[in-house]
Design an enzyme around this catalytic site. Structure first.
Site, PDB file in Angstrom:
ATOM      1  N   ARG A   1       0.867  -1.011  -0.235  1.00  0.00           N
ATOM      2  CA  ARG A   1      -0.054  -0.067   0.008  1.00  0.00           C
ATOM      3  C   ARG A   1       0.742   1.199   0.172  1.00  0.00           C
ATOM      4  O   ARG A   1       1.975   1.162   0.294  1.00  0.00           O
ATOM      5  CB  ARG A   1      -0.738   0.073   1.266  1.00  0.00           C
ATOM      6  CG  ARG A   1      -2.027  -0.743   1.415  1.00  0.00           C
ATOM      7  CD  ARG A   1      -2.725  -0.771   2.744  1.00  0.00           C
ATOM      8  NE  ARG A   1      -3.264   0.541   3.046  1.00  0.00           N
ATOM      9  CZ  ARG A   1      -4.009   0.731   4.183  1.00  0.00           C
ATOM     10  NH1 ARG A   1      -4.018  -0.313   4.970  1.00  0.00           N
ATOM     11  NH2 ARG A   1      -4.508   2.089   4.401  1.00  0.00           N
TER      12      ARG A   1
ATOM     13  N   SER B   1       0.393   4.079   1.693  1.00  0.00           N
ATOM     14  CA  SER B   1       0.497   4.901   2.944  1.00  0.00           C
ATOM     15  C   SER B   1       1.821   5.271   3.729  1.00  0.00           C
ATOM     16  O   SER B   1       2.523   4.070   3.348  1.00  0.00           O
ATOM     17  CB  SER B   1      -0.755   4.451   3.703  1.00  0.00           C
ATOM     18  OG  SER B   1      -0.183   3.334   4.490  1.00  0.00           O
TER      19      SER B   1
ATOM     20  N   LYS C   1      -3.695  -7.760  10.043  1.00  0.00           N
ATOM     21  CA  LYS C   1      -5.002  -7.332  10.509  1.00  0.00           C
ATOM     22  C   LYS C   1      -5.752  -6.854   9.427  1.00  0.00           C
ATOM     23  O   LYS C   1      -7.120  -6.917   9.710  1.00  0.00           O
ATOM     24  CB  LYS C   1      -4.910  -6.496  11.823  1.00  0.00           C
ATOM     25  CG  LYS C   1      -4.462  -4.960  11.263  1.00  0.00           C
ATOM     26  CD  LYS C   1      -4.525  -3.985  12.491  1.00  0.00           C
ATOM     27  CE  LYS C   1      -4.086  -2.740  12.046  1.00  0.00           C
ATOM     28  NZ  LYS C   1      -4.800  -1.985  11.007  1.00  0.00           N
TER      29      LYS C   1
ATOM     30  N   THR D   1     -12.567   6.896  16.152  1.00  0.00           N
ATOM     31  CA  THR D   1     -12.479   5.633  15.454  1.00  0.00           C
ATOM     32  C   THR D   1     -13.411   5.053  14.508  1.00  0.00           C
ATOM     33  O   THR D   1     -14.509   5.363  14.698  1.00  0.00           O
ATOM     34  CB  THR D   1     -12.082   4.636  16.650  1.00  0.00           C
ATOM     35  OG1 THR D   1     -11.856   3.162  15.772  1.00  0.00           O
ATOM     36  CG2 THR D   1     -13.453   4.284  17.584  1.00  0.00           C
TER      37      THR D   1
ATOM     38  N   ARG E   1     -11.541   8.119   9.499  1.00  0.00           N
ATOM     39  CA  ARG E   1     -10.700   7.133   8.527  1.00  0.00           C
ATOM     40  C   ARG E   1      -9.587   7.796   8.120  1.00  0.00           C
ATOM     41  O   ARG E   1      -9.538   8.695   8.060  1.00  0.00           O
ATOM     42  CB  ARG E   1     -11.693   6.281   7.617  1.00  0.00           C
ATOM     43  CG  ARG E   1     -12.605   5.267   7.980  1.00  0.00           C
ATOM     44  CD  ARG E   1     -12.712   4.346   7.034  1.00  0.00           C
ATOM     45  NE  ARG E   1     -11.596   3.885   6.458  1.00  0.00           N
ATOM     46  CZ  ARG E   1     -11.433   3.895   5.075  1.00  0.00           C
ATOM     47  NH1 ARG E   1     -12.722   4.077   4.279  1.00  0.00           N
ATOM     48  NH2 ARG E   1     -10.319   3.597   4.312  1.00  0.00           N
TER      49      ARG E   1
ATOM     50  N   ASN F   1      -5.224   6.861   6.772  1.00  0.00           N
ATOM     51  CA  ASN F   1      -3.935   6.479   7.537  1.00  0.00           C
ATOM     52  C   ASN F   1      -3.744   7.006   8.585  1.00  0.00           C
ATOM     53  O   ASN F   1      -4.624   8.176   9.057  1.00  0.00           O
ATOM     54  CB  ASN F   1      -2.734   6.206   6.278  1.00  0.00           C
ATOM     55  CG  ASN F   1      -2.526   7.684   6.056  1.00  0.00           C
ATOM     56  OD1 ASN F   1      -2.304   8.587   6.838  1.00  0.00           O
ATOM     57  ND2 ASN F   1      -2.442   7.843   4.639  1.00  0.00           N
TER      58      ASN F   1
END
Length: 313
Positions: free
Chosen positions: A14, A16, A85, A131, A153, A155
């Site tokens: 990714r 990020s 995760k 969160t 939301r 990163n």
């Protein structure tokens, strides 16, 4: 294939800042183990990174892994680095790929970031905690019902910036993620796994390659941590049997006892935190799959299926 100075390995990730830091760690460790190797990072912008709405409307967690998987299968990358995760648990790893190594597990706990330096228990009623994780929202609703959660939301860097802009009064983020982006100094309090049970696969980076690419698999085999592999295998088996999706408030973590046995504690919540199912079992470290299935069955006996089926996804 013999190792030669011309051997190049492309690491898909990714795009990020945290994902790039993780890929850089893998690149550094890999080239330290194999001095003849050249490793380059291939950043891939995923739909999860582009999307700003709820993840469930994108079809869930695969939003962060699908494009990276596609690059791996298409041969644009040889190795993919994933936060375990983020890897969906309700369906198998994409056909034709395999996790060749799991890096030693980092901190599995969550952290509270509060600009005023307060701990979770010191936050006054009505404090807006940022969160979007259903796992965190359900647990906060259970343990601290006087607090509010606000969806946030993006990163970790984006979330920290939004906290600074006043979009929330406090944030919950993973300790390991904050460490990876050099922001551990912002942590106000580290929450115990009892206070905030971690997500499946917390703190573990998995290295995925094509099943038929034995060269790459052999290259990274030396980085595989047996404890991390056993723990993740148990946790992901639990998730698989429960058929947990990205909207399922499921938490759990395995750890290796001093005598080599594996412990697996897992919880399933209703979204409002009012119902909590809890199971904890031990098994031989050599058989993590059976332990994961056994704990899942214990939760199913308590009614996990009805609880999860009632949640839209």
């Amino acid at each position: 294939m013999a190792m030669s100075a011309s051997r190049l390995i492309r690491i898909g990730t990714r795009s990020s800042p945290m994902a790039l830091a993780q890929a850089e760690r893998v690149r550094a460790e890999l080239t330290a183990l194999n001095p003849d190797l050249t490793a380059e990072i291939v950043p891939i912008t995923t739909s999860g990174d582009r999307w700003t709405g709820p993840l469930s409307t994108l079809g869930g967690k695969g939003a962060f892994t699908k494009e990276v998987d596609e690059a791996l299968l298409a041969g644009r990358a040889d190795l993919a680095v994933h936060c375990m995760k983020d890897v969906p648990g309700d369906r198998p790893v994409p056909a034709g790929t395999v996790f060749a190594a799991y890096l030693p597990r980092d901190d599995i706990r969550d952290a509270l970031i509060h600009p005023g330096g307060r701990t979770l228990d010191q936050l006054p009623a009505g404090t807006r905690v940022g969160t979007s994780a259903v796992r965190r929202i359900a647990q906060l609703a259970q343990s601290h019902p006087h607090l509010e959660t606000v969806p946030i939301r993006g990163n970790a860097n984006t979330r920290l910036a939004r906290l600074d802009d006043g979009a929330a009064d406090a944030l919950l983020l993973a300790v390991s993620g904050l460490e990876r982006i050099g922001q551990a100094g912002r942590i106000t309090e580290i929450l115990s796994a009892e206070t905030m049970c971690p997500p499946i696969g917390a703190g573990v980076l998995g290295l995925q390659c094509r099943e038929d690419d034995t060269d790459t698999a052999q290259l990274v085999a030396g980085m595989d941590d047996i404890d991390a592999r056993r723990q993740v295998t148990a946790e992901r088996m639990l998730l698989h049997v429960l058929q947990g999706h990205c909207n399922s408030p499921i938490a759990g973590h395995a750890h290796t006892e001093p005598d080599g046995r594996l412990s697996l504690r897992a919880k399933v919540f209703s979204p409002d935190g009012k119902t909590v199912l809890d199971a904890h079992e031990w098994g031989p470290g050599t058989d993590p799959t059976t332990l994961g299935a056994s704990v899942a069955v214990a939760l199913l006996r308590q009614g996990a299926q009805d609880l999860l089926n009632a949640i839209p996804h």
